[in-house]
Scaffold this motif. Structure first.
Motif: not given
Length: 557
Positions: A273-286
């Motif tokens: 999930i952190q990778k998804l955030i770092d790569k700006q694939i998702i916006n945040s943990w929520n």
């Protein structure tokens, strides 16, 4: 006993053998390095359920042994909010860092008993010497240092006299054990980082394996419940406890492992999930497209539905993969019971009732929930000009189309029966207006004539144009094009760039007073949840009413 899960049977057996029921105590020990995901819910539910069943305290203990947790305070609040959302309440909020001094003193005790030593080898050399399960490990050249020297060096480690990576404290157990966890594991390492709670007080930090059991003992946890990947660590857990347990105190924590919650086609790894955030694939943990508790909550999943899902999958030792559709089913069942019904139009086309009085507004009544009279009624404005869904009209009727067509009768929900007679098109042939007639004697709830028997095949939802309000809605689709194959997970071709639809819809005026946290069923569309973002109300779709519902708007983000 037959209806108990295997953990309850262990606890009941302990009680039968004389363990005092008033000494039962549980804990949930998350690491504050990210938001909790659906995989954590099983552990949360199990610990707090047992606490409620046996009227035993449950500690919320944050495993903050890693000083690199820069956002520790933020994640602590995330986690606490998640647990509160699920409807649980902890008895004591604790942190592993609360016990750093005690853990240090206990480590000194092991050194004094010749059960731990300072090793000056590099991490690489330590790893090489550990070998593998079928080869005996090699003892460190520093393994037989005298107690006094080890105490002296450990204190110098604590006082910051050595650089990172130059030495560690290791337990002295068995370098020939087939269990790799028992091959002189590291207890302390030097990390000259600022801790989010203890600041710069410490420059040595305990490892999880050393911290875990000792914190359980300090807090007098009776049964330490862990997921199955900790089973191989249980001998180490018990070995550490055997070195420190006060025999007179009698309560030695018992570690019990249960199967992980593995979900089909769902990411439940903080690292991923952190990778998804770092790569700006998702916006945040929520982000509502992932299976964090906060993401599910923001999408409109209910605590009742999530907990019912956990209840139904049960507690076992055997690992298996659960289909995510079971979770959706349980949440849908709950939403069906609690969601207010309202009418909202997503893809509007104008409908004019030619024989309805001009400039007249009629207030109709509608039940807020078809199965529960306690939800009450609301008033809905009706007028000559209304919106219906564009795909609810077909100019030329076909055999499989039972909605509105020329010379086809339909009922407007909570209102009247209408029949379309003509359309108006723009220059390129697109229909922009539908004209129809209504029967004033066919008002919903009036059953004094039968002339429409077998003529009404469909009921349409609608909104009065003059009274409608615009609302901002978000529809969430799968984040990945493929099934969740980790080898291709972050491949750009696997990312669904149209996983969010933003749609401006037209709603009944009642939604002007919608409150944050309310659930609605937009009739014939889906379930929606109210959040507040960017100084306005947003309606996030939880589920469509039908899983095969086609996208209703081609506007993407």
């Amino acid at each position: 006993m037959n209806n108990l899960n295997f953990i309850e049977k262990i606890i009941e057996d302990d009680i039968q053998k004389g363990f005092p029921i008033h000494n039962l105590k549980f804990r949930f020990p998350p690491e504050p390095n990210g938001a909790l995901h659906l995989g954590h819910v099983k552990a949360i539910y199990l610990n707090f359920y047992l606490g409620q069943k046996y009227q035993a305290p449950v500690n919320l203990r944050f495993d903050d042994t890693n000083p690199n947790l820069y956002d520790g305070h933020k994640y602590v609040e995330f986690i606490k909010n998640d647990i509160i959302f699920l409807g649980f309440k902890w008895d004591k909020e604790c942190y592993a860092s609360d016990y750093f001094q005690i853990l240090y003193e206990l480590a000194r005790m092991l050194i004094k008993n010749d059960k731990a030593y300072v090793d000056n080898q590099t991490q690489y050399m330590i790893q090489i010497q550990r070998k593998n399960p079928i080869e005996k490990g090699i003892n460190s050249i520093f393994r037989n240092r005298c107690v006094e020297e080890n105490l002296y060096l450990f204190e110098k480690m604590k006082n910051g006299c050595f650089k990172e990576g130059t030495c560690v404290l290791r337990a002295k157990i068995d370098m020939s054990s087939s269990n790799m966890n028992m091959r002189d594991p590291i207890m302390y390492r030097i990390l000259k980082k600022k801790h989010f709670r203890t600041k710069n007080t410490w420059c040595i930090y305990p490892t999880y394996d050393w911290t875990h059991g000792q914190c359980d003992y300090i807090e007098q946890i009776s049964h330490s419940l862990c997921s199955s990947e900790f089973e191989n660590r249980r001998p180490l857990y018990n070995w550490y406890l055997d070195q420190i347990v006060d025999k007179q105190q009698k309560i030695k924590p018992k570690q019990i492992e249960f199967s992980r919650l593995n979900l089909q086609n769902a990411i439940t790894s903080k690292r991923e999930i952190q990778k998804l955030i770092d790569k700006q694939i998702i916006n945040s943990w929520n982000d509502p497209r992932i299976y964090t508790i906060s993401g599910l909550r923001r999408k409109g999943y209910t605590a009742v539905g999530i907990k019912k899902f956990i209840q139904d999958i049960g507690v076992t030792k055997r690992n298996n993969v659960i289909n995510i559709s079971l979770l959706e089913l349980k949440v849908r069942e709950n939403l069906k019971q609690i969601a207010y019904r309202v009418m909202v139009i997503f893809n509007p086309i104008k409908l004019i009732i030619d024989n309805y009085p001009d400039n007249h507004t009629e207030w109709l009544y509608s039940q807020n929930h078809p199965d529960n009279i306690e939800f009450g009624f609301r008033k809905i404005p009706f007028s000559k000009f209304i919106y219906i869904e564009k795909n609810d009209f077909l100019e030329q009727k076909t055999n499989n189309f039972f909605r509105l067509s020329i010379n086809q009768y339909v009922r407007l929900k909570n209102a009247y029966i209408i029949k379309a007679h003509s359309v108006i098109k723009d220059k390129i042939g697109n229909i922009i207006e539908i004209h129809c007639l209504y029967d004033p004697q066919s008002k919903s709830g009036t059953m004094n004539n039968n002339k429409y028997t077998n003529k009404i095949k469909s009921t349409l939802h609608w909104v009065s144009i003059a009274h409608s309000i615009t609302i901002e809605t978000y529809i969430y689709h799968k984040l990945f094009q493929l099934n969740n194959k980790y080898a291709n997970l972050f491949d750009q071709t696997n990312i669904n760039n149209q996983s969010i639809e933003k749609i401006i819809a037209y709603a009944e005026p009642i939604l002007k007073n919608a409150k944050i946290g309310e659930h609605f069923q937009f009739q014939r569309i889906g379930y929606f949840y109210v959040v507040y973002e960017n100084n306005k109300l947003i309606f996030n779709q939880t589920f469509p009413l039908k899983k095969n519902l086609k996208k209703i708007n081609n506007k993407k983000l």
